[in-house]
Design a protein around this motif. Sequence first.
Motif, PDB file in Angstrom:
ATOM      1  N   GLY A   1       0.946  -1.232   0.152  1.00  0.00           N
ATOM      2  CA  GLY A   1       0.092  -0.008   0.106  1.00  0.00           C
ATOM      3  C   GLY A   1       0.769   1.373  -0.144  1.00  0.00           C
ATOM      4  O   GLY A   1       2.085   1.381  -0.045  1.00  0.00           O
ATOM      5  N   ARG A   2       0.283   2.447   0.288  1.00  0.00           N
ATOM      6  CA  ARG A   2       0.622   3.682  -0.036  1.00  0.00           C
ATOM      7  C   ARG A   2       1.956   3.825   1.166  1.00  0.00           C
ATOM      8  O   ARG A   2       2.811   4.453   0.796  1.00  0.00           O
ATOM      9  N   LEU A   3       1.742   3.225   2.437  1.00  0.00           N
ATOM     10  CA  LEU A   3       2.728   3.417   3.222  1.00  0.00           C
ATOM     11  C   LEU A   3       4.093   2.562   2.998  1.00  0.00           C
ATOM     12  O   LEU A   3       5.285   3.209   3.302  1.00  0.00           O
TER      13      LEU A   3
ATOM     14  N   THR B   1     -15.484  -0.052   4.605  1.00  0.00           N
ATOM     15  CA  THR B   1     -16.387   0.600   5.782  1.00  0.00           C
ATOM     16  C   THR B   1     -17.340   1.632   5.458  1.00  0.00           C
ATOM     17  O   THR B   1     -18.642   1.589   5.757  1.00  0.00           O
ATOM     18  N   GLU B   2     -17.050   2.401   4.575  1.00  0.00           N
ATOM     19  CA  GLU B   2     -17.842   3.543   4.207  1.00  0.00           C
ATOM     20  C   GLU B   2     -19.313   3.112   3.536  1.00  0.00           C
ATOM     21  O   GLU B   2     -20.196   3.746   3.366  1.00  0.00           O
ATOM     22  N   ALA B   3     -19.137   1.741   2.925  1.00  0.00           N
ATOM     23  CA  ALA B   3     -20.399   1.215   2.303  1.00  0.00           C
ATOM     24  C   ALA B   3     -21.450   0.623   3.076  1.00  0.00           C
ATOM     25  O   ALA B   3     -22.408   0.423   2.739  1.00  0.00           O
TER      26      ALA B   3
ATOM     27  N   VAL C   1     -16.844   4.312  11.966  1.00  0.00           N
ATOM     28  CA  VAL C   1     -15.821   5.238  12.509  1.00  0.00           C
ATOM     29  C   VAL C   1     -14.799   4.632  11.411  1.00  0.00           C
ATOM     30  O   VAL C   1     -14.530   3.522  11.234  1.00  0.00           O
ATOM     31  N   ASP C   2     -14.004   5.809  10.664  1.00  0.00           N
ATOM     32  CA  ASP C   2     -12.953   5.216   9.798  1.00  0.00           C
ATOM     33  C   ASP C   2     -11.972   6.331   9.584  1.00  0.00           C
ATOM     34  O   ASP C   2     -12.221   7.431   9.942  1.00  0.00           O
ATOM     35  N   ILE C   3     -11.120   5.976   8.879  1.00  0.00           N
ATOM     36  CA  ILE C   3     -10.197   7.132   8.266  1.00  0.00           C
ATOM     37  C   ILE C   3     -10.152   7.643   7.080  1.00  0.00           C
ATOM     38  O   ILE C   3     -10.773   7.169   6.328  1.00  0.00           O
ATOM     39  N   THR C   4      -9.959   8.976   7.301  1.00  0.00           N
ATOM     40  CA  THR C   4     -10.115   9.781   6.272  1.00  0.00           C
ATOM     41  C   THR C   4      -9.177  10.962   5.855  1.00  0.00           C
ATOM     42  O   THR C   4      -8.638  11.115   7.019  1.00  0.00           O
ATOM     43  N   SER C   5      -8.604  11.255   4.485  1.00  0.00           N
ATOM     44  CA  SER C   5      -7.628  12.068   4.130  1.00  0.00           C
ATOM     45  C   SER C   5      -8.303  13.229   3.531  1.00  0.00           C
ATOM     46  O   SER C   5      -8.537  14.328   3.854  1.00  0.00           O
ATOM     47  N   THR C   6      -8.792  13.113   2.156  1.00  0.00           N
ATOM     48  CA  THR C   6      -9.295  13.980   1.307  1.00  0.00           C
ATOM     49  C   THR C   6     -10.635  14.046   1.572  1.00  0.00           C
ATOM     50  O   THR C   6     -11.307  15.310   1.430  1.00  0.00           O
ATOM     51  N   GLY C   7     -11.510  13.110   2.136  1.00  0.00           N
ATOM     52  CA  GLY C   7     -12.948  13.114   2.368  1.00  0.00           C
ATOM     53  C   GLY C   7     -13.659  12.650   1.228  1.00  0.00           C
ATOM     54  O   GLY C   7     -14.906  12.636   1.545  1.00  0.00           O
ATOM     55  N   SER C   8     -13.086  12.344   0.226  1.00  0.00           N
ATOM     56  CA  SER C   8     -13.745  12.052  -1.004  1.00  0.00           C
ATOM     57  C   SER C   8     -14.547  10.618  -0.854  1.00  0.00           C
ATOM     58  O   SER C   8     -15.262  10.566  -1.375  1.00  0.00           O
ATOM     59  N   THR C   9     -13.985   9.593  -0.170  1.00  0.00           N
ATOM     60  CA  THR C   9     -14.760   8.424   0.118  1.00  0.00           C
ATOM     61  C   THR C   9     -15.986   8.716   0.968  1.00  0.00           C
ATOM     62  O   THR C   9     -17.079   8.156   0.531  1.00  0.00           O
ATOM     63  N   LEU C  10     -15.890   9.621   1.635  1.00  0.00           N
ATOM     64  CA  LEU C  10     -16.981   9.663   2.887  1.00  0.00           C
ATOM     65  C   LEU C  10     -18.065  10.514   1.739  1.00  0.00           C
ATOM     66  O   LEU C  10     -19.275  10.274   1.953  1.00  0.00           O
TER      67      LEU C  10
HETATM   68  O1  LIG Z   1     -10.513  10.371   2.601  1.00  0.00           O
HETATM   69  P1  LIG Z   1     -10.129   9.547   1.488  1.00  0.00           P
HETATM   70  O2  LIG Z   1      -8.900  10.433   0.727  1.00  0.00           O
HETATM   71  O3  LIG Z   1     -11.095   9.147   0.370  1.00  0.00           O
HETATM   72  O4  LIG Z   1      -9.422   8.455   2.098  1.00  0.00           O
HETATM   73  C1  LIG Z   1     -10.169   7.233   2.790  1.00  0.00           C
HETATM   74  C2  LIG Z   1      -9.933   5.981   2.393  1.00  0.00           C
HETATM   75  O5  LIG Z   1      -8.647   5.512   2.282  1.00  0.00           O
HETATM   76  C3  LIG Z   1      -8.647   4.334   3.049  1.00  0.00           C
HETATM   77  O6  LIG Z   1      -8.866   3.387   2.216  1.00  0.00           O
HETATM   78  P2  LIG Z   1      -7.707   2.800   0.923  1.00  0.00           P
HETATM   79  O7  LIG Z   1      -6.284   3.014   1.260  1.00  0.00           O
HETATM   80  O8  LIG Z   1      -8.259   1.507   0.527  1.00  0.00           O
HETATM   81  O9  LIG Z   1      -8.383   3.884  -0.093  1.00  0.00           O
HETATM   82  P3  LIG Z   1      -7.578   4.564  -1.166  1.00  0.00           P
HETATM   83  O10 LIG Z   1      -6.283   3.962  -1.211  1.00  0.00           O
HETATM   84  O11 LIG Z   1      -8.534   4.721  -2.309  1.00  0.00           O
HETATM   85  O12 LIG Z   1      -7.446   5.936  -0.466  1.00  0.00           O
HETATM   86  C4  LIG Z   1      -9.595   4.481   3.853  1.00  0.00           C
HETATM   87  O13 LIG Z   1      -9.865   3.280   4.537  1.00  0.00           O
HETATM   88  C5  LIG Z   1     -10.673   5.083   3.442  1.00  0.00           C
HETATM   89  O14 LIG Z   1     -11.551   4.498   2.792  1.00  0.00           O
END
Ligand SMILES: O=P(O)(O)OC[C@H]1O[C@H](OP(=O)(O)OP(=O)(O)O)[C@H](O)[C@@H]1O
Length: 260
Positions: free
Chosen positions: A32-34, A184-186, A197-206
């Motif tokens: 993954g990204r890390l 989880t968002e689904a 409860v989940d992790i978010t960075s850009t917020g686009s998945t939420l």
């Molecule tokens: O706020 P966002 O930027 O949308 O990121 C959030 C998503 O990223 C992670 O998943 P995952 O690593 O599977 O997703 P990604 O690689 O598509 O970000 C996490 O479980 C969220 O679903």
Amino acid sequence: MNTSLTTLGNGPMPGPSPIAGGGLVLAVPSKGRLEELTRKAFTNARMAIARPGGARAYIGAIKGQPHVTVRFYPAGEIARGLIHGSVDIGVTGTDLIHEAAENGPENVVFVRGLGFGEADVVVAVPDSWIDVTHMADLADVASDFRARHGRWLRVATKYVNLTRRFFAEYGIAEYRIVESAGATEAAPAAGSADLIVDITSTGSTLSANALRVLDDGVILKSEANLIVSRTADWTPLRKAQLEAFFSVLGGVPAGISTLL
Ligand SMILES: O=P(O)(O)OC[C@H]1O[C@H](OP(=O)(O)OP(=O)(O)O)[C@H](O)[C@@H]1O
Ligand SMILES: Nc1ncnc2c1ncn2[C@@H]1O[C@H](COP(=O)(O)OP(=O)(O)OP(=O)(O)O)[C@@H](O)[C@H]1O
């Protein structure tokens, strides 16, 4: 993006360690990204990680650091290994240290944030819950949810411990956790949970899943960190090896000197 592990510049390429025997385990994310950004950070610090067996091999090495064995683990395993002492040095998200154990942070030294893997662990509810903007509103929903709907409020998450602790701070006890391994968002739209409860960075998945973070719903802010275990077996030899490792990264950080 700053992916530098060093505070004092890169310095010269390290020579062979004068210390023989013993050895430290440095655990880095296996996928993954890390994974990619961690390896870039070590390369920038002139400590390029070799993975001789290829992407599916779980052992690597760093040139000039013969006393360091690199192990590629899932990010959550790295957190648990650092807390229990089977991993000496690791890179993982701070969220995972907090999730792995309530006393997780006390069992490690956070040496430095690495400027990537920045994301928040949040409480998010469906956009359609217009009257629920704060945790206090969620507490009201939870308290009469069973009477209204004949079942407990359900929270989908893989952050079971962080959720329990955070909800308890707001006196929320009437809910059930639905453990989620992914996507989880689904869960709310799929009908398997009411909120997440989940992790978010850009917020686009939420937002793509019609979910919204509560105004006071940020449980913690996370970032990839270089972390040292406090519970590992710090024999004099291994302490010297730790010092040698950090000498390449600009010197032994303040928090580490208490171990040495
Ligand atoms: O706020 P966002 O930027 O949308 O990121 C959030 C998503 O990223 C992670 O998943 P995952 O690593 O599977 O997703 P990604 O690689 O598509 O970000 C996490 O479980 C969220 O679903
Ligand atoms: N969208 C994101 N942006 C930035 N960092 C993130 C993001 N999602 C996750 N992370 C960070 O990366 C860590 C690992 O997330 P990832 O989704 O790769 O783990 P996983 O595959 O579910 O878990 P594991 O690697 O333990 O199997 C998270 O705990 C967090 O610290």
